[in-house]
Design an enzyme around this catalytic site. Sequence first.
Site, mmCIF file in Angstrom:
data_model
loop_
_atom_site.group_PDB
_atom_site.id
_atom_site.type_symbol
_atom_site.label_atom_id
_atom_site.label_comp_id
_atom_site.label_asym_id
_atom_site.label_seq_id
_atom_site.Cartn_x
_atom_site.Cartn_y
_atom_site.Cartn_z
ATOM 1 N N LEU A 248 0.838 -1.195 0.000
ATOM 2 C CA LEU A 248 0.000 0.000 0.000
ATOM 3 C C LEU A 248 0.874 1.246 0.000
ATOM 4 O O LEU A 248 0.485 2.287 0.526
ATOM 5 C CB LEU A 248 -0.940 -0.006 1.213
ATOM 6 C CG LEU A 248 -2.104 -1.002 1.155
ATOM 7 C CD1 LEU A 248 -2.955 -0.918 2.421
ATOM 8 C CD2 LEU A 248 -2.995 -0.795 -0.071
ATOM 9 N N CYS A 258 8.204 -8.024 -13.966
ATOM 10 C CA CYS A 258 7.046 -8.913 -13.770
ATOM 11 C C CYS A 258 5.683 -8.229 -13.846
ATOM 12 O O CYS A 258 4.860 -8.596 -14.693
ATOM 13 C CB CYS A 258 7.198 -9.639 -12.441
ATOM 14 S SG CYS A 258 8.587 -10.769 -12.465
ATOM 15 N N LYS A 318 13.283 -0.758 -8.238
ATOM 16 C CA LYS A 318 13.083 -0.818 -6.792
ATOM 17 C C LYS A 318 14.474 -0.891 -6.158
ATOM 18 O O LYS A 318 15.457 -1.128 -6.877
ATOM 19 C CB LYS A 318 12.224 -2.035 -6.400
ATOM 20 C CG LYS A 318 12.860 -3.371 -6.746
ATOM 21 C CD LYS A 318 12.000 -4.539 -6.355
ATOM 22 C CE LYS A 318 12.005 -4.791 -4.869
ATOM 23 N NZ LYS A 318 11.398 -6.078 -4.496
HETATM 24 N N1 LIG Z 1 12.770 -11.754 -12.128
HETATM 25 C C1 LIG Z 1 11.888 -12.052 -11.191
HETATM 26 O O1 LIG Z 1 11.857 -11.437 -10.136
HETATM 27 C C2 LIG Z 1 10.900 -13.165 -11.396
HETATM 28 C C3 LIG Z 1 10.176 -13.650 -10.294
HETATM 29 C C4 LIG Z 1 9.239 -14.681 -10.497
HETATM 30 C C5 LIG Z 1 9.055 -15.212 -11.761
HETATM 31 N N2 LIG Z 1 9.775 -14.735 -12.817
HETATM 32 C C6 LIG Z 1 9.601 -15.381 -14.119
HETATM 33 O O2 LIG Z 1 10.697 -16.282 -14.284
HETATM 34 C C7 LIG Z 1 11.107 -16.329 -15.663
HETATM 35 C C8 LIG Z 1 12.572 -15.947 -15.770
HETATM 36 O O3 LIG Z 1 12.733 -14.617 -15.352
HETATM 37 P P1 LIG Z 1 14.177 -13.976 -15.111
HETATM 38 O O4 LIG Z 1 13.946 -12.624 -14.573
HETATM 39 O O5 LIG Z 1 15.027 -14.928 -14.344
HETATM 40 O O6 LIG Z 1 14.717 -13.882 -16.610
HETATM 41 P P2 LIG Z 1 16.186 -13.545 -17.107
HETATM 42 O O7 LIG Z 1 16.033 -12.926 -18.434
HETATM 43 O O8 LIG Z 1 16.936 -12.856 -16.023
HETATM 44 O O9 LIG Z 1 16.876 -14.980 -17.286
HETATM 45 C C9 LIG Z 1 16.525 -15.912 -18.273
HETATM 46 C C10 LIG Z 1 17.782 -16.673 -18.668
HETATM 47 O O10 LIG Z 1 17.423 -17.752 -19.525
HETATM 48 C C11 LIG Z 1 18.477 -17.916 -20.463
HETATM 49 N N3 LIG Z 1 17.995 -18.723 -21.600
HETATM 50 C C12 LIG Z 1 17.103 -18.378 -22.556
HETATM 51 N N4 LIG Z 1 16.939 -19.405 -23.420
HETATM 52 C C13 LIG Z 1 17.731 -20.420 -22.995
HETATM 53 C C14 LIG Z 1 18.001 -21.732 -23.470
HETATM 54 N N5 LIG Z 1 17.418 -22.212 -24.560
HETATM 55 N N6 LIG Z 1 18.871 -22.492 -22.785
HETATM 56 C C15 LIG Z 1 19.498 -22.023 -21.693
HETATM 57 N N7 LIG Z 1 19.285 -20.786 -21.182
HETATM 58 C C16 LIG Z 1 18.414 -19.999 -21.835
HETATM 59 C C17 LIG Z 1 18.876 -16.490 -20.820
HETATM 60 O O11 LIG Z 1 20.144 -16.439 -21.396
HETATM 61 C C18 LIG Z 1 18.803 -15.826 -19.440
HETATM 62 O O12 LIG Z 1 20.056 -15.874 -18.783
HETATM 63 C C19 LIG Z 1 10.142 -15.385 -16.394
HETATM 64 O O13 LIG Z 1 9.071 -16.138 -16.885
HETATM 65 C C20 LIG Z 1 9.666 -14.445 -15.303
HETATM 66 O O14 LIG Z 1 8.400 -13.894 -15.579
HETATM 67 C C21 LIG Z 1 10.697 -13.727 -12.656
HETATM 68 O O1 LIG Z 2 3.565 -0.906 -2.088
HETATM 69 C C1 LIG Z 2 4.228 -1.005 -3.128
HETATM 70 C C2 LIG Z 2 4.966 -2.164 -3.458
HETATM 71 C C3 LIG Z 2 5.665 -2.197 -4.652
HETATM 72 N N1 LIG Z 2 5.659 -1.135 -5.487
HETATM 73 C C4 LIG Z 2 6.381 -1.198 -6.774
HETATM 74 O O2 LIG Z 2 6.024 -2.404 -7.433
HETATM 75 C C5 LIG Z 2 7.100 -2.891 -8.214
HETATM 76 C C6 LIG Z 2 7.373 -4.348 -7.913
HETATM 77 O O3 LIG Z 2 7.847 -4.489 -6.607
HETATM 78 P P1 LIG Z 2 8.041 -5.917 -5.905
HETATM 79 O O4 LIG Z 2 6.796 -6.688 -6.017
HETATM 80 O O5 LIG Z 2 8.571 -5.682 -4.563
HETATM 81 O O6 LIG Z 2 9.224 -6.536 -6.788
HETATM 82 P P2 LIG Z 2 9.321 -7.692 -7.907
HETATM 83 O O7 LIG Z 2 10.690 -8.220 -7.805
HETATM 84 O O8 LIG Z 2 8.852 -7.155 -9.207
HETATM 85 O O9 LIG Z 2 8.339 -8.861 -7.423
HETATM 86 C C7 LIG Z 2 7.025 -9.054 -7.947
HETATM 87 O O10 LIG Z 2 7.082 -9.766 -9.174
HETATM 88 C C8 LIG Z 2 7.739 -11.051 -9.071
HETATM 89 C C9 LIG Z 2 7.809 -11.622 -10.477
HETATM 90 O O11 LIG Z 2 6.655 -12.276 -10.871
HETATM 91 C C10 LIG Z 2 6.957 -11.930 -8.112
HETATM 92 O O12 LIG Z 2 7.600 -13.201 -8.016
HETATM 93 C C11 LIG Z 2 6.880 -11.262 -6.745
HETATM 94 O O13 LIG Z 2 6.092 -12.058 -5.867
HETATM 95 C C12 LIG Z 2 6.249 -9.886 -6.926
HETATM 96 O O14 LIG Z 2 6.221 -9.190 -5.684
HETATM 97 C C13 LIG Z 2 8.280 -1.962 -7.909
HETATM 98 O O15 LIG Z 2 8.418 -1.021 -8.946
HETATM 99 C C14 LIG Z 2 7.882 -1.280 -6.617
HETATM 100 O O16 LIG Z 2 8.442 0.009 -6.480
HETATM 101 C C15 LIG Z 2 4.937 0.016 -5.165
HETATM 102 O O17 LIG Z 2 4.928 0.985 -5.932
HETATM 103 N N2 LIG Z 2 4.250 0.039 -3.994
#
Ligand SMILES: NC(=O)c1ccc[n+]([C@@H]2O[C@H](COP(=O)([O-])OP(=O)(O)OC[C@H]3O[C@@H](n4cnc5c(N)ncnc54)[C@H](O)[C@@H]3O)[C@@H](O)[C@H]2O)c1
Ligand SMILES: O=c1ccn([C@@H]2O[C@H](COP(=O)(O)OP(=O)(O)O[C@H]3O[C@H](CO)[C@@H](O)[C@H](O)[C@H]3O)[C@@H](O)[C@H]2O)c(=O)[nH]1
Length: 446
Positions: A248, A258, A318
């Site tokens: 909030l 994401c 962030k």
């Molecule tokens: N970043 C987050 O905070 C977060 C959190 C939860 C879920 N997710 C989800 O997880 C997934 C990955 O996100 P990320 O942020 O880690 O992505 P990222 O881009 O940081 O990493 C993906 C990696 O996969 C590699 N890759 C691509 N094709 C490949 C292949 N054929 N073989 C081997 N490696 C390969 C790329 O080189 C890269 O290093 C996405 O679907 C995202 O939405 C991300």
């Molecule tokens: O009260 C809040 C909380 C967050 N944010 C913004 O929202 C964005 C996302 O923040 P946060 O959720 O903390 O970071 P992420 O690493 O993007 O994580 C989100 O996205 C990930 C990828 O899917 C999920 O795994 C997590 O659960 C989910 O929190 C940032 O720009 C924050 O500044 C706000 O503006 N207000």
Amino acid sequence: MKISVIGTGYVGLVSGVCYADAGNEVVCVDKVQEKIEMLNSGVVPIYEPGLKELIDKNMELGRLKFTTGIEQSVKDSDIIIIAVGTPSLPDGRANLDFVKNVANEIGVSINGYKIIVTKSTVPVGTNEIVESIISAQTDVVFDVASVPEFLREGSAIQDTLNSNRVVIGTNSKYAADVLSELHKPFTRNILVTDIRSSEMIKYASNAFLATKISFINEIANICEKVGADVTQVALGMGYDHRIGNSFLNPGIGYGGSCFPKDTQALIQIAGQMNYDFKLLKSVVEVNNDQRFNVLTKLKLILNDLENKTVGIWGLAFKPNTDDVRDTPAYEIIKSILDCGGKVKAYDPLAIENFKKTFRLSHNIIYCDTAKDVALDSDALCILTEWEEFSLINPTTIQKWLKRPNLIDGRNIYNEVQLYGTDLTYYSVGRPSLNKGVKDKSPVLFV
Ligand SMILES: NC(=O)c1ccc[n+]([C@@H]2O[C@H](COP(=O)([O-])OP(=O)(O)OC[C@H]3O[C@@H](n4cnc5c(N)ncnc54)[C@H](O)[C@@H]3O)[C@@H](O)[C@H]2O)c1
Ligand SMILES: O=c1ccn([C@@H]2O[C@H](COP(=O)(O)OP(=O)(O)O[C@H]3O[C@H](CO)[C@@H](O)[C@H](O)[C@H]3O)[C@@H](O)[C@H]2O)c(=O)[nH]1
């Protein structure tokens, strides 16, 4: 257990290291040779608190390896985890090419029973596509499971080691038991469900959190008009357990890799089923508008931005991350430049990524310190709530600035810190703290 994590990005690297730390033998695979070479030589390609220490520890214990060799790692593993990117296509749908390519490579290499887990965020039905791609290549028996990732950047290790829940979507009792065992060290809350519900849980969770943020941003905008303080409002709302006090914090809108991508993807998923997800569309629209409140306030203070120097504190989406994917800072800076302004910017970790990603070369100077940004600026905007910034006294900021204008896009300063300054100060949804250009108390209709 022997585990391969395919995709060594923010998710694959963090989760791979955490599985290793729980005692499993983990191989992290990536197709980018340079990334794997860095990791093998002890250099971590991303910043995440505690990550380097955990990698070093588990490499030393021989439980964590890095390779580009997907074929061998698939053959050697019991569990194969897909953690590649699912970026937005131009129409907002998730691009599944990386996931499909990996499924194809697994299909070619699989040599015996494995559990294939999709951790990437994928639209409902994707695990069935993964299953069919692999089946088309082999007669080997395998199970698929959806285990979405919920970590947040900046606290990814802690979020993984102490997950508030793990969701396992699978049709296989055996896979559910194995994956439950694997995740037991991380959480007490394991939900085993069907694959489609699991895939939906991920999108629904992110969409809900994004909705909370857009909601409080709109409340903040209204607070500015009616003379209420959104911090107090959020506090008062949050005591109600049904509402909860997290997510909030009003500001400049959500960014990151994401929320922007997953909200768009869910709108598309619904749309493909002829369902108009009106609420989520509004959430996205509110978020896009919120970024421009900074520009509106700048114009209010400076009238015209032509040749004015605007300081920017914070480029990452962030704090505690070097990630700039979909950072609100990009659009805010671009709009200042488009209005003829000059920008000086600083971020503790994200400058290099910001430069590489956005290539905003003209009229932007990247500084080595927060102070260098403030010196000689006509106004300063705080776009990321790094702790480093909140430790700097507003009185000091006022001394540094050419003209005492401060836009606090993350509400990092409170009344006490601002006391005694002559800053023209704007934050989000706290009109009583506005100084200098204080609005008159609005007339309320009763
Ligand atoms: N970043 C987050 O905070 C977060 C959190 C939860 C879920 N997710 C989800 O997880 C997934 C990955 O996100 P990320 O942020 O880690 O992505 P990222 O881009 O940081 O990493 C993906 C990696 O996969 C590699 N890759 C691509 N094709 C490949 C292949 N054929 N073989 C081997 N490696 C390969 C790329 O080189 C890269 O290093 C996405 O679907 C995202 O939405 C991300
Ligand atoms: O009260 C809040 C909380 C967050 N944010 C913004 O929202 C964005 C996302 O923040 P946060 O959720 O903390 O970071 P992420 O690493 O993007 O994580 C989100 O996205 C990930 C990828 O899917 C999920 O795994 C997590 O659960 C989910 O929190 C940032 O720009 C924050 O500044 C706000 O503006 N207000």
